[in-house]
Design a protein around this motif. Structure first.
Motif, mmCIF file in Angstrom:
data_model
loop_
_atom_site.group_PDB
_atom_site.id
_atom_site.type_symbol
_atom_site.label_atom_id
_atom_site.label_comp_id
_atom_site.label_asym_id
_atom_site.label_seq_id
_atom_site.Cartn_x
_atom_site.Cartn_y
_atom_site.Cartn_z
ATOM 1 N N VAL A 1 81.995 -27.907 54.738
ATOM 2 C CA VAL A 1 81.894 -26.869 55.079
ATOM 3 C C VAL A 1 81.515 -25.440 54.992
ATOM 4 C CG1 VAL A 1 83.656 -25.805 56.767
ATOM 5 C CG2 VAL A 1 83.596 -28.441 56.883
ATOM 6 N N SER A 2 81.438 -25.842 53.380
ATOM 7 C CA SER A 2 81.099 -24.057 52.700
ATOM 8 C C SER A 2 79.508 -24.146 52.758
ATOM 9 C CB SER A 2 81.787 -23.847 51.541
ATOM 10 O OG SER A 2 82.999 -23.986 51.113
ATOM 11 N N VAL A 3 78.928 -25.476 52.206
ATOM 12 C CA VAL A 3 77.407 -25.032 52.250
ATOM 13 C C VAL A 3 77.665 -24.793 53.722
ATOM 14 C CG1 VAL A 3 75.342 -26.214 51.858
ATOM 15 C CG2 VAL A 3 77.280 -26.884 50.399
ATOM 16 N N ALA A 4 77.615 -25.390 54.850
ATOM 17 C CA ALA A 4 76.894 -25.078 55.966
ATOM 18 C C ALA A 4 77.276 -23.118 56.635
ATOM 19 C CB ALA A 4 77.497 -25.499 57.486
ATOM 20 N N CYS A 5 77.816 -22.673 55.831
ATOM 21 C CA CYS A 5 78.003 -21.480 55.907
ATOM 22 C C CYS A 5 77.058 -20.743 55.387
ATOM 23 C CB CYS A 5 79.973 -20.827 55.181
ATOM 24 S SG CYS A 5 80.837 -21.493 56.807
ATOM 25 N N ILE A 6 76.384 -21.227 54.666
ATOM 26 C CA ILE A 6 75.375 -20.274 54.169
ATOM 27 C C ILE A 6 74.335 -19.901 54.198
ATOM 28 C CG2 ILE A 6 73.651 -20.497 52.051
ATOM 29 C CD1 ILE A 6 75.311 -22.566 50.613
ATOM 30 N N THR A 7 74.138 -20.602 55.801
ATOM 31 C CA THR A 7 73.093 -20.681 56.894
ATOM 32 C C THR A 7 73.008 -18.716 57.479
ATOM 33 O OG1 THR A 7 74.661 -21.321 58.725
ATOM 34 C CG2 THR A 7 72.734 -22.349 58.051
ATOM 35 N N SER A 8 74.187 -18.689 57.384
ATOM 36 C CA SER A 8 74.474 -16.846 57.387
ATOM 37 C C SER A 8 74.560 -16.071 56.612
ATOM 38 C CB SER A 8 76.235 -16.660 57.693
ATOM 39 O OG SER A 8 76.635 -17.692 58.736
ATOM 40 N N LEU A 9 73.763 -16.517 55.469
ATOM 41 C CA LEU A 9 73.210 -15.851 54.561
ATOM 42 C C LEU A 9 71.671 -16.587 53.963
ATOM 43 C CD1 LEU A 9 72.850 -14.019 51.767
ATOM 44 C CD2 LEU A 9 74.538 -15.947 50.499
ATOM 45 N N SER A 10 71.219 -17.011 55.090
ATOM 46 C CA SER A 10 69.944 -17.259 54.702
ATOM 47 C C SER A 10 69.331 -16.747 55.820
ATOM 48 C CB SER A 10 69.672 -18.953 54.668
ATOM 49 O OG SER A 10 69.901 -19.588 55.783
ATOM 50 N N ASP A 11 69.564 -16.475 56.812
ATOM 51 C CA ASP A 11 68.263 -15.992 58.163
ATOM 52 C C ASP A 11 68.295 -14.551 57.440
ATOM 53 O OD1 ASP A 11 69.318 -18.542 59.370
ATOM 54 O OD2 ASP A 11 71.616 -17.530 60.582
ATOM 55 N N PRO A 12 69.221 -13.663 57.420
ATOM 56 C CA PRO A 12 68.152 -12.440 57.766
ATOM 57 C C PRO A 12 67.986 -12.469 55.508
ATOM 58 C CG PRO A 12 71.128 -13.072 56.243
ATOM 59 C CD PRO A 12 70.537 -13.854 57.217
ATOM 60 N N ILE A 13 67.356 -12.449 54.881
ATOM 61 C CA ILE A 13 66.953 -13.155 53.559
ATOM 62 C C ILE A 13 65.819 -13.535 53.717
ATOM 63 C CG2 ILE A 13 67.068 -14.144 51.163
ATOM 64 C CD1 ILE A 13 69.691 -14.295 50.897
ATOM 65 N N GLY B 1 60.410 -21.193 61.845
ATOM 66 C CA GLY B 1 60.536 -21.934 61.762
ATOM 67 C C GLY B 1 61.299 -22.308 60.000
ATOM 68 N N TYR B 2 60.758 -21.212 59.524
ATOM 69 C CA TYR B 2 61.217 -20.918 58.181
ATOM 70 C C TYR B 2 62.889 -20.855 58.338
ATOM 71 C CZ TYR B 2 56.501 -19.915 56.246
ATOM 72 O OH TYR B 2 55.395 -20.293 56.144
ATOM 73 N N ILE B 3 63.155 -20.043 58.844
ATOM 74 C CA ILE B 3 65.175 -20.421 59.949
ATOM 75 C C ILE B 3 65.539 -21.700 59.693
ATOM 76 C CG2 ILE B 3 66.503 -19.073 60.977
ATOM 77 C CD1 ILE B 3 65.214 -16.275 60.341
ATOM 78 N N ILE B 4 64.846 -21.637 61.136
ATOM 79 C CA ILE B 4 65.261 -22.973 61.008
ATOM 80 C C ILE B 4 65.262 -24.425 60.526
ATOM 81 C CG2 ILE B 4 64.726 -25.228 63.425
ATOM 82 C CD1 ILE B 4 65.685 -22.222 64.422
ATOM 83 N N VAL B 5 64.097 -24.865 59.416
ATOM 84 C CA VAL B 5 64.544 -25.908 58.476
ATOM 85 C C VAL B 5 65.607 -25.433 57.408
ATOM 86 C CG1 VAL B 5 62.819 -26.826 56.272
ATOM 87 C CG2 VAL B 5 61.626 -25.929 58.110
ATOM 88 N N THR B 6 66.058 -24.134 57.111
ATOM 89 C CA THR B 6 66.899 -23.964 56.321
ATOM 90 C C THR B 6 68.415 -23.763 57.012
ATOM 91 O OG1 THR B 6 65.139 -22.330 54.954
ATOM 92 C CG2 THR B 6 67.943 -22.270 54.515
ATOM 93 N N PHE B 7 68.490 -23.877 57.912
ATOM 94 C CA PHE B 7 69.650 -23.241 58.921
ATOM 95 C C PHE B 7 69.781 -25.537 58.420
ATOM 96 C CE2 PHE B 7 71.716 -25.186 62.858
ATOM 97 C CZ PHE B 7 72.883 -23.749 62.492
ATOM 98 N N LEU B 8 68.515 -26.418 59.270
ATOM 99 C CA LEU B 8 69.367 -28.059 59.347
ATOM 100 C C LEU B 8 69.484 -28.208 57.754
ATOM 101 C CD1 LEU B 8 65.996 -29.213 61.385
ATOM 102 C CD2 LEU B 8 69.014 -28.500 62.422
ATOM 103 N N LEU B 9 68.947 -28.047 56.509
ATOM 104 C CA LEU B 9 69.167 -28.208 55.196
ATOM 105 C C LEU B 9 70.834 -28.228 55.172
ATOM 106 C CD1 LEU B 9 65.749 -27.209 53.699
ATOM 107 C CD2 LEU B 9 66.699 -29.718 54.204
#
Length: 387
Positions: free
Chosen positions: A347-359, A305-313
């Motif tokens: 678009v650049s901000v949307a790419c941050i999800t690829s960094l936030s997931d493993p963290i 759920g933490y990943i989902i919330v961060t992804f949506l933000l």
């Protein structure tokens, strides 16, 4: 990003102000993309290595996590560098080669499709793991079908976008095209990104709402284990024990004398009643295992759920720009350079999800975190020996 050169101090048209703002957006995009690319590649590699080296992490649910890590790795290694090259080249020369522009539309649509679908699959599997924790074989079968299916759908989506939806804000800026001269603008976001995001968001929200309801229902069924009372000496109880002890002793004495008396067991004779204070939940072993399994899966659901919330933000800025473009479609001439820069930044901000997931996985999952520390220590020892 720069347009056709105009007088440097044309205050009436705001050229100097727009130039400074344009430079600031280029710097912001560059920092976001560089950090996401470098750190994201390392973090996602650690996720894959952690699952590979730790057998306890090699579960069917974590197969989706690995699938997400692979997609995030591809985005950090391919999509982010291409977008960075577009930002820098457009700022210097005004446009980029058509091959790079088309490659970005393919890579971005491909990675977004798999990422969204995988996160929707994770939420669905977390729900199934809590609702039906002992149907592991069915879960493995579903995941073996879902992972290849997400990749096939992503490939088809990327091909369709390349053929019919090459009008995204990034693609238009990449080719140096003006919005008012285009027959369509951001149909890529309107007909591909937004419907896919909205559908996956609905699936994710629905499953996690049901997960929270199940967890709340399970917690209501948990009772206190109960406690045995402390030693309390009751005179009547002590007298009864003495009488029972006397009966046992007499029975032994008569047996030694040869008398035929029914045998009396000491354990039957001396059997003090057991008193328990507090509420006690008597559960069979299978129910106990089920409750423990549900408790474990509920923690895993919270981590996902933490990943989902961060992804949506991180996705909200891009979704907002898509909706704004739909509203302002009739007033194309009103779009300023700042709005175009905001579209690229989203678009650049949307790419941050690829960094936030493993963290997030490293921060909240003890097994992943422990394995990350082991891998880090191994790498440190290897580098220390070489240097």
């Amino acid at each position: 990003m720069r347009r056709t050169p105009t007088p440097a101090w044309d205050f009436e048209n705001g050229t100097v102000w727009e130039e400074y703002v344009d430079t600031a957006f280029v710097v912001a995009n560059s920092l976001i993309l560089l950090i996401t690319s470098v750190v994201g590649i390392a973090a996602n590699v650690f996720v894959v290595l952690a699952v590979y080296h730790q057998k306890s992490l090699q579960t069917s649910n974590n197969a989706l996590v690995v699938n997400l890590a692979v997609v995030d790795f591809l985005r950090c290694g391919i999509d982010c560098p291409i977008l960075l090259a577009i930002v820098m080249t457009v700022y210097r020369r005004g446009r980029v080669d058509d091959l790079i522009c088309d490659t970005h539309i393919v890579s971005f649509s491909f990675s977004c499709c798999i990422q969204l679908l995988t996160l929707a699959c994770i939420s669905a599997e977390r729900h199934q793991a809590i609702a039906q924790p002992f149907k592991a074989s069915q879960r493995k079968t579903r995941i073996m079908v879902l992972i290849p299916l997400t990749w096939i759908l992503a490939v088809l989506m990327a091909v369709l976008c390349l053929m019919y939806l090459r009008d995204s804000p990034v693609h238009a800026r990449c080719k140096g095209q003006q919005r008012e001269k285009l027959p369509s603008y951001d149909n890529f976001g309107l007909f591909m990104l937004f419907p896919l995001w909205a559908a996956c968001f609905g699936v994710i929200t629905g499953f996690y709402a049901r997960i929270l309801a199940l967890v709340k229902s399970h917690n209501r069924k948990i009772f206190d284990e109960g406690t045995f009372p402390l030693s309390k000496k009751d005179p009547a109880e002590e007298e009864r024990k003495r009488e029972e002890t006397t009966v046992v002793e007499n029975a032994k004495h008569e047996k030694n004398r040869g008398a035929s008396l029914p045998p009396v067991s000491e354990t039957e004779a001396v059997k003090p009643p057991v008193e328990v204070e507090g509420a006690v939940c008597m559960m069979p072993s299978k129910a106990g295992k089920e409750r423990a399994s549900k408790k474990k899966e509920s923690k895993m659901a919270k981590r996902a759920g933490y990943i989902i919330v961060t992804f949506l933000l991180f996705w909200l800025p891009l979704i907002t720009t898509i909706l704004v473009n739909v509203v302002s479609d009739k007033n194309k001439n009103a779009q300023t350079l700042i709005i175009q820069d905001l579209e690229i930044l989203s678009v650049s901000v949307a790419c941050i999800t690829s960094l936030s997931d493993p963290i997030i996985y490293a921060a909240v999952n003890p097994q992943f975190r422990t394995e990350f520390y082991r891998l880090k220590n191994r790498l440190s020892s290897v580098f220390s020996k070489k240097f």
